[in-house]
Design a protein around this motif. Sequence first.
Motif, PDB file in Angstrom:
ATOM      1  N   LEU A 116      35.358  39.010  43.385  1.00  0.00           N
ATOM      2  CA  LEU A 116      35.517  40.128  42.309  1.00  0.00           C
ATOM      3  C   LEU A 116      36.427  39.361  41.261  1.00  0.00           C
ATOM      4  O   LEU A 116      36.158  39.314  39.935  1.00  0.00           O
ATOM      5  CB  LEU A 116      36.148  41.222  42.844  1.00  0.00           C
ATOM      6  CG  LEU A 116      35.039  42.294  43.521  1.00  0.00           C
ATOM      7  CD1 LEU A 116      35.826  43.339  44.120  1.00  0.00           C
ATOM      8  CD2 LEU A 116      33.998  42.708  42.754  1.00  0.00           C
ATOM      9  N   TYR A 117      37.225  38.713  41.640  1.00  0.00           N
ATOM     10  CA  TYR A 117      38.151  38.052  40.921  1.00  0.00           C
ATOM     11  C   TYR A 117      37.730  37.026  39.917  1.00  0.00           C
ATOM     12  O   TYR A 117      37.891  37.065  38.688  1.00  0.00           O
ATOM     13  CB  TYR A 117      39.548  37.386  41.682  1.00  0.00           C
ATOM     14  CG  TYR A 117      40.487  36.970  40.693  1.00  0.00           C
ATOM     15  CD1 TYR A 117      41.496  37.664  40.121  1.00  0.00           C
ATOM     16  CD2 TYR A 117      40.605  35.555  40.801  1.00  0.00           C
ATOM     17  CE1 TYR A 117      42.465  37.279  39.107  1.00  0.00           C
ATOM     18  CE2 TYR A 117      41.725  35.049  39.806  1.00  0.00           C
ATOM     19  CZ  TYR A 117      42.733  35.983  39.293  1.00  0.00           C
ATOM     20  OH  TYR A 117      43.552  35.364  38.344  1.00  0.00           O
TER      21      TYR A 117
ATOM     22  N   ILE B 169      35.414  41.106  36.811  1.00  0.00           N
ATOM     23  CA  ILE B 169      34.907  42.525  36.564  1.00  0.00           C
ATOM     24  C   ILE B 169      36.109  43.488  36.023  1.00  0.00           C
ATOM     25  O   ILE B 169      35.972  44.330  35.339  1.00  0.00           O
ATOM     26  CB  ILE B 169      34.282  43.042  37.726  1.00  0.00           C
ATOM     27  CG1 ILE B 169      32.920  42.398  38.164  1.00  0.00           C
ATOM     28  CG2 ILE B 169      33.928  44.658  37.494  1.00  0.00           C
ATOM     29  CD1 ILE B 169      32.254  42.758  39.431  1.00  0.00           C
ATOM     30  N   TYR B 170      37.393  43.153  36.736  1.00  0.00           N
ATOM     31  CA  TYR B 170      38.420  43.944  36.303  1.00  0.00           C
ATOM     32  C   TYR B 170      39.565  43.072  35.763  1.00  0.00           C
ATOM     33  O   TYR B 170      39.476  41.944  35.596  1.00  0.00           O
ATOM     34  CB  TYR B 170      39.031  44.442  37.947  1.00  0.00           C
ATOM     35  CG  TYR B 170      38.054  45.478  38.614  1.00  0.00           C
ATOM     36  CD1 TYR B 170      37.609  46.398  38.165  1.00  0.00           C
ATOM     37  CD2 TYR B 170      37.373  44.726  39.747  1.00  0.00           C
ATOM     38  CE1 TYR B 170      36.652  47.210  38.974  1.00  0.00           C
ATOM     39  CE2 TYR B 170      36.661  45.260  40.545  1.00  0.00           C
ATOM     40  CZ  TYR B 170      36.228  46.544  40.111  1.00  0.00           C
ATOM     41  OH  TYR B 170      35.233  47.541  40.737  1.00  0.00           O
ATOM     42  N   ASP B 171      40.340  43.729  35.048  1.00  0.00           N
ATOM     43  CA  ASP B 171      41.612  43.296  34.126  1.00  0.00           C
ATOM     44  C   ASP B 171      42.403  42.566  34.789  1.00  0.00           C
ATOM     45  O   ASP B 171      43.006  41.691  34.005  1.00  0.00           O
ATOM     46  CB  ASP B 171      42.029  44.239  33.401  1.00  0.00           C
ATOM     47  CG  ASP B 171      40.970  44.990  32.596  1.00  0.00           C
ATOM     48  OD1 ASP B 171      39.945  44.524  32.066  1.00  0.00           O
ATOM     49  OD2 ASP B 171      41.121  46.317  32.149  1.00  0.00           O
TER      50      ASP B 171
ATOM     51  N   TRP C   8      28.328  46.105  42.118  1.00  0.00           N
ATOM     52  CA  TRP C   8      29.144  44.383  42.477  1.00  0.00           C
ATOM     53  C   TRP C   8      27.921  43.636  42.373  1.00  0.00           C
ATOM     54  O   TRP C   8      26.810  43.892  42.625  1.00  0.00           O
ATOM     55  CB  TRP C   8      30.007  44.554  43.424  1.00  0.00           C
ATOM     56  CG  TRP C   8      31.191  45.488  43.337  1.00  0.00           C
ATOM     57  CD1 TRP C   8      31.692  45.965  42.080  1.00  0.00           C
ATOM     58  CD2 TRP C   8      32.203  45.778  44.373  1.00  0.00           C
ATOM     59  NE1 TRP C   8      32.880  46.715  42.231  1.00  0.00           N
ATOM     60  CE2 TRP C   8      33.333  46.519  43.769  1.00  0.00           C
ATOM     61  CE3 TRP C   8      32.200  45.281  45.722  1.00  0.00           C
ATOM     62  CZ2 TRP C   8      34.346  46.868  44.460  1.00  0.00           C
ATOM     63  CZ3 TRP C   8      33.633  45.743  46.251  1.00  0.00           C
ATOM     64  CH2 TRP C   8      34.512  46.669  45.781  1.00  0.00           C
ATOM     65  N   PRO C   9      28.364  42.318  42.183  1.00  0.00           N
ATOM     66  CA  PRO C   9      27.362  41.119  42.738  1.00  0.00           C
ATOM     67  C   PRO C   9      26.569  41.427  43.815  1.00  0.00           C
ATOM     68  O   PRO C   9      27.432  42.010  45.083  1.00  0.00           O
ATOM     69  CB  PRO C   9      28.203  39.722  42.734  1.00  0.00           C
ATOM     70  CG  PRO C   9      29.439  40.167  41.719  1.00  0.00           C
ATOM     71  CD  PRO C   9      29.744  41.474  42.071  1.00  0.00           C
TER      72      PRO C   9
ATOM     73  N   SER D  55      34.463  36.924  39.407  1.00  0.00           N
ATOM     74  CA  SER D  55      33.449  37.749  38.394  1.00  0.00           C
ATOM     75  C   SER D  55      34.057  38.182  37.331  1.00  0.00           C
ATOM     76  O   SER D  55      33.494  38.595  36.151  1.00  0.00           O
ATOM     77  CB  SER D  55      32.669  38.575  39.242  1.00  0.00           C
ATOM     78  OG  SER D  55      32.212  38.133  40.359  1.00  0.00           O
TER      79      SER D  55
ATOM     80  N   GLU E 168      34.834  52.934  43.335  1.00  0.00           N
ATOM     81  CA  GLU E 168      34.187  52.521  42.415  1.00  0.00           C
ATOM     82  C   GLU E 168      32.562  52.161  42.777  1.00  0.00           C
ATOM     83  O   GLU E 168      32.252  52.417  44.109  1.00  0.00           O
ATOM     84  CB  GLU E 168      34.548  50.843  42.050  1.00  0.00           C
ATOM     85  CG  GLU E 168      33.817  50.162  41.329  1.00  0.00           C
ATOM     86  CD  GLU E 168      34.201  50.495  39.797  1.00  0.00           C
ATOM     87  OE1 GLU E 168      33.730  49.726  38.732  1.00  0.00           O
ATOM     88  OE2 GLU E 168      34.765  51.319  39.669  1.00  0.00           O
TER      89      GLU E 168
ATOM     90  N   THR F 198      42.010  44.383  40.911  1.00  0.00           N
ATOM     91  CA  THR F 198      40.975  43.625  41.817  1.00  0.00           C
ATOM     92  C   THR F 198      41.157  44.082  43.354  1.00  0.00           C
ATOM     93  O   THR F 198      40.393  44.255  44.217  1.00  0.00           O
ATOM     94  CB  THR F 198      40.767  42.245  41.381  1.00  0.00           C
ATOM     95  OG1 THR F 198      40.505  42.137  39.992  1.00  0.00           O
ATOM     96  CG2 THR F 198      39.650  41.717  42.175  1.00  0.00           C
TER      97      THR F 198
END
Length: 472
Positions: A281-282, A286-288, A318-319, A284, A313, A293
Amino acid sequence: MGLFSLSLLPPALVAVIYKDGGGTAFIQAFSLSLIMGFLLWYPNRHHKKDLRTREGFMLVVLFWGVLGSIGAVPFIFSNQPDLSITDSVFESFSALTTTGATVLVGLDSLPKAILFYRHLLQWLGGMGIIVLAVAILPVLGIGGMQLYRAEIPGPVKDSKMTPRIAETAKALWYIYLALTLACAFAYWVAGMDVFDAICHSFSTIAIGGFSTHDASMGYFNSTAINMVCVVFLLIAALNFSLHFAAFTRRGINLRVYFRDAEFKALILIQLVLTLICFITLYHSGIYDSAEETFDFALFQAVSISTTAGFGTESFHMWPLFLPMLLIFSSFIGGCGGSTAGGIKVIRMVLLLLQGSRELKRLIHPRGMFSIRIGGKVLPDRVIDAVWGFFSAYALVFVICMLILMALGMDDITAFSATAACLNNLGPGLGEVASNYASIGNGEKWVLVVAMIFGRLEVFTLLVLFTPTFWKN
């Protein structure tokens, strides 16, 4: 059925308190359940005879089958939500087996009585699972706890917790109730109102995953609430015999946990899953922030892998690698003798050790290799039992998935729905990512059967389909 009718009174009281409707359906269902239970009991009230093992199997299956059916009655009688018989049965069995798959939408606007009842069913189902796994199934000779006692050294092994089933069940109730109260208090301190705290404590300790809001835990948008959920999910995913050994014998002894091989394996699995989710996720983006994350990664990894199914969420967004990884992790589930679903950690550990032994035998054909857990050598009979369970579990999974595909369900939805219901997880991918309202009635009945198979650990139900069972 008579005793179960008492569980229909608290939701009726909730309807009186909040005055938003729904109480009449529970009074009607209470009356029906009580009368039916009395009519079945009265003609047989003088019949006294010890149950045989075969009757015990039937009783265990009927416990979930009959109570799941009776549990659907309030949904059938209720005007809001207005559910069909199929949807009512699906919702009831999903709650009682702590699966957490739902056909309901618009949870935020439903009567409080209906919401409370769904969580209460999960809580009662979770307690039923614990008593079943720790006290009942070992007596029948096929329980996961019997396997657990054969495998694990230390204070839990062969202890049977207490000498009698009734005393064991009472001890489990105390532990279960204490954890529920602690969880509710923690949720309240973290920011939930009293109603949400009670309801979510029910579904957390039962590892059920129902919520009072469509957005699940994401509704609260609180890191503190997420952390409370994670902690109590992990506690509930542990073997309840460990809790008994740690807290009810000569004070508190936390070393019991750290001497347990299954506990260490569970924690390792959670750490690895969380790390993989965080890194993916980091990168990717997706989050700030890294903190946000990590919050989402930790919560979703623990929630899905312990088969709770709570969400902060839409993890299916997600991927694709991550949702598939988490769905597969639900096959492992929690520890034996916990409220979690899945194959159970201890069985997966034994399968891994058996695979490692076979590799060693290829290299050293004449070598003698044993499988050890905690320094104890396990007999081959235990390994054979694990392989038998795994093969039966896989067979039930494949058959259910193929039937769903034959009924017209696409492959991703069929795979994830079968996994979600057989593992008692709840949320899936594709059409069942949010809820199960859009799938057909035939598919729902197949998934209800999958829920029961998963909850009864396959063999308990599968034995009823063998000709030997019905022979005198």
